[in-house]
Design an enzyme around this catalytic site. Structure first.
Site, short mmCIF file in Angstrom:
data_model
loop_
_atom_site.label_atom_id
_atom_site.label_comp_id
_atom_site.label_asym_id
_atom_site.label_seq_id
_atom_site.Cartn_x
_atom_site.Cartn_y
_atom_site.Cartn_z
N SER A 227 0.86 -1.18 0.00
CA SER A 227 0.00 0.00 0.00
C SER A 227 0.89 1.23 0.00
O SER A 227 1.76 1.36 0.86
CB SER A 227 -0.88 -0.05 1.25
N LYS B 86 -0.90 -0.91 -4.51
CA LYS B 86 -2.14 -0.20 -4.18
C LYS B 86 -1.80 1.24 -3.89
O LYS B 86 -0.94 1.53 -3.06
CB LYS B 86 -2.78 -0.87 -2.96
N LEU B 87 -2.46 2.13 -4.62
CA LEU B 87 -2.21 3.56 -4.42
C LEU B 87 -3.33 4.16 -3.59
O LEU B 87 -4.51 3.96 -3.87
CB LEU B 87 -2.17 4.29 -5.77
N LYS B 88 -2.95 4.94 -2.60
CA LYS B 88 -3.92 5.73 -1.86
C LYS B 88 -4.32 6.91 -2.74
O LYS B 88 -3.44 7.57 -3.33
CB LYS B 88 -3.31 6.23 -0.55
N ASP C 111 -7.17 2.90 -3.30
CA ASP C 111 -7.93 2.93 -2.03
C ASP C 111 -8.19 4.38 -1.65
O ASP C 111 -7.25 5.15 -1.47
CB ASP C 111 -7.11 2.23 -0.93
N ASN D 202 -10.23 5.34 1.02
CA ASN D 202 -10.56 5.54 2.44
C ASN D 202 -11.68 6.58 2.63
O ASN D 202 -11.55 7.51 3.41
CB ASN D 202 -9.31 5.95 3.24
N GLU E 293 -11.15 0.62 -3.85
CA GLU E 293 -11.49 0.30 -2.46
C GLU E 293 -12.13 1.49 -1.77
O GLU E 293 -11.59 2.60 -1.79
CB GLU E 293 -10.19 -0.12 -1.76
N ASP F 288 -14.05 -1.89 2.30
CA ASP F 288 -13.14 -2.11 3.42
C ASP F 288 -13.85 -1.63 4.70
O ASP F 288 -14.50 -2.43 5.38
CB ASP F 288 -11.83 -1.35 3.17
N LYS G 157 -10.24 -7.54 7.20
CA LYS G 157 -9.32 -7.14 8.28
C LYS G 157 -9.90 -7.67 9.56
O LYS G 157 -11.01 -7.29 9.95
CB LYS G 157 -9.23 -5.62 8.37
N GLY H 192 -4.48 -4.67 5.69
CA GLY H 192 -3.41 -4.46 6.66
C GLY H 192 -3.64 -3.19 7.45
O GLY H 192 -4.30 -2.26 6.97
#
Ligand code: NPQ
Ligand code: MG
Length: 355
Positions: A123, A149-151, A176, A178, A201, A226, A250, A278
């Site tokens: 990540s 995986k890129l934020k 992702d 968030n 995500e 997630d 998770k 994670g």
């Protein structure tokens, strides 16, 4: 524990990990676990001080007062406490470590794992510029990671994804958010389709299943929840409503590894792929994650990175990447030993005993 580099997400920048460890002493022996709550309640409502308080004042007394206890009994014993799943997960996992250790059984065996090693992804945080991002990603590609995986967040999405796709060729790539987007961004997010992503995500807030359904209808890229998935029931509901076609598991977020196994089984019954998320775990939590990720339904690489992705020195023997994979521990319980000398040396407070 200081991070080897700052980790920026749409909810803030972390430079250190404040780790709450749980150790249980039982007639059968001791067990350890790690609580994945963050220092501040900015990713989930849970946070270290809150998890500590609910463990000390409610969860540990309930379990200690129950007589002989198995990990399998603990969800029922602690159901009277609403939420606080990360705290519950830590206590249940510590008991599971103690009992499986005593039985000479590894987490992998207890969970029904079928693989002896797992494919690993990494990540990658939001960077201060595209060249810096590319430099970091190139390092992970060289290290052998099998998925990037890129934020992302509004203002940091199409450009970095395009640049990284250019750099890594066909290597699997996902993003992702968030929860950083809203329904007004659906048309914009559709532009991600041209990069052949594995998945996107959690673009919207955790309670908003409906907007994820709308996006899933509008976009070709698979939508993966997630933060929204807090239990097996929510996982099944989200799948049935077509809000998600892939699930990030998770254990902390869903209340433990036993609930994670139920989600794995429910997803497998429905042909929904899962992967292991994670939370910047130390070796203590990482060991259990790697065992979980070795189950047959985990068909996508997880955020189960090597120890050195986050820490210069780990609380256990380090997990080291070998051809983009980590080896599933085979020793009893979690299979790792806590370096108690390091825990003592780095502790920010003295241990608190509940009996
Ligand atoms: C996620 N994890 O998938 C989380 C978010 C996250 C590896 O991307 C301290 C503790 C910092 C937990 C930063 C990854 C964190 C954290 C990000 C979890 O959404
Ligand atoms: Mg996530």
């Amino acid at each position: 524990m200081p991070l080897v580099r700052p980790f920026q997400t749409s909810f803030g920048t972390q430079t250190a990990r404040d780790v709450l460890l749980v150790r249980v002493l039982t007639e059968a022996g001791e067990g350890w676990a790690e609580c994945v709550a963050m220092e501040h309640p900015v990713y989930s409502s849970e946070y270290v001080e809150g998890a500590h308080a609910v463990l000390r004042d409610y969860l540990a007394p309930a379990v200690l007062g129950a007589g002989a206890v198995r990990a399998e009994d603990m969800a029922a014993l602690t159901r009277f406490v609403i939420g606080h799943r990360m705290a519950k997960a830590a206590l249940e996992t510590a008991v599971l470590d103690a009992t499986t250790r005593a039985a000479g059984m590894s987490f992998a065996q207890r969970f029904g794992a079928t693989a002896s090693e797992v494919d690993c992804g990494v990540s990658v945080g939001i960077a201060s510029s595209i060249p810096e991002l590319l430099e970091e990603v190139a390092g992970y590609v060289d290290a052998g990671y099998r998925r990037i995986k890129l934020k992302v967040k509004p203002g940091w999405d199409l450009e970095p994804v395009a640049a990284v796709r250019d750099l890594i060729g066909e290597l699997p790539l996902q993003v992702d958010a968030n929860t950083a987007y809203t329904a007004d961004d659906i048309d914009h997010l559709r532009e991600l389709d041209r990069f052949g992503l594995l998945l996107i995500e959690q673009p919207f807030v955790e309670e908003d299943i409906a907007t994820h359904v709308r996006l899933a209808r509008a976009i070709d890229t698979p939508v993966c929840l997630d933060e929204s998935i807090v239990s097996c029931e929510v996982a099944i509901d989200s799948i049935e409503r077509d809000a998600t076609s892939v699930i990030n598991i998770k254990a902390g977020r869903v209340g433990g590894y036993l609930e994670s196994l139920r989600i794995h089984d429910a997803c497998r019954d429905r042909d929904v792929p899962v992967w292991c998320g994670g939370m910047l775990e130390t070796g203590v939590g990482r060991a259990a994650n790697v065992a979980l990720a070795a189950l047959p339904g985990f068909t996508l690489p997880g955020d189960t990175s090597a120890s050195d992705r986050y820490f210069a020195e780990d609380l256990t023997e380090p997990f080291v990447l070998d051809e983009g994979r980590l080896t599933v521990p085979t020793g009893p319980g979690s299979g790792v030993d806590v370096r108690t000398d390091l825990v003592r040396a780095w502790a920010t407070r003295s241990p608190e005993l509940v009996r």
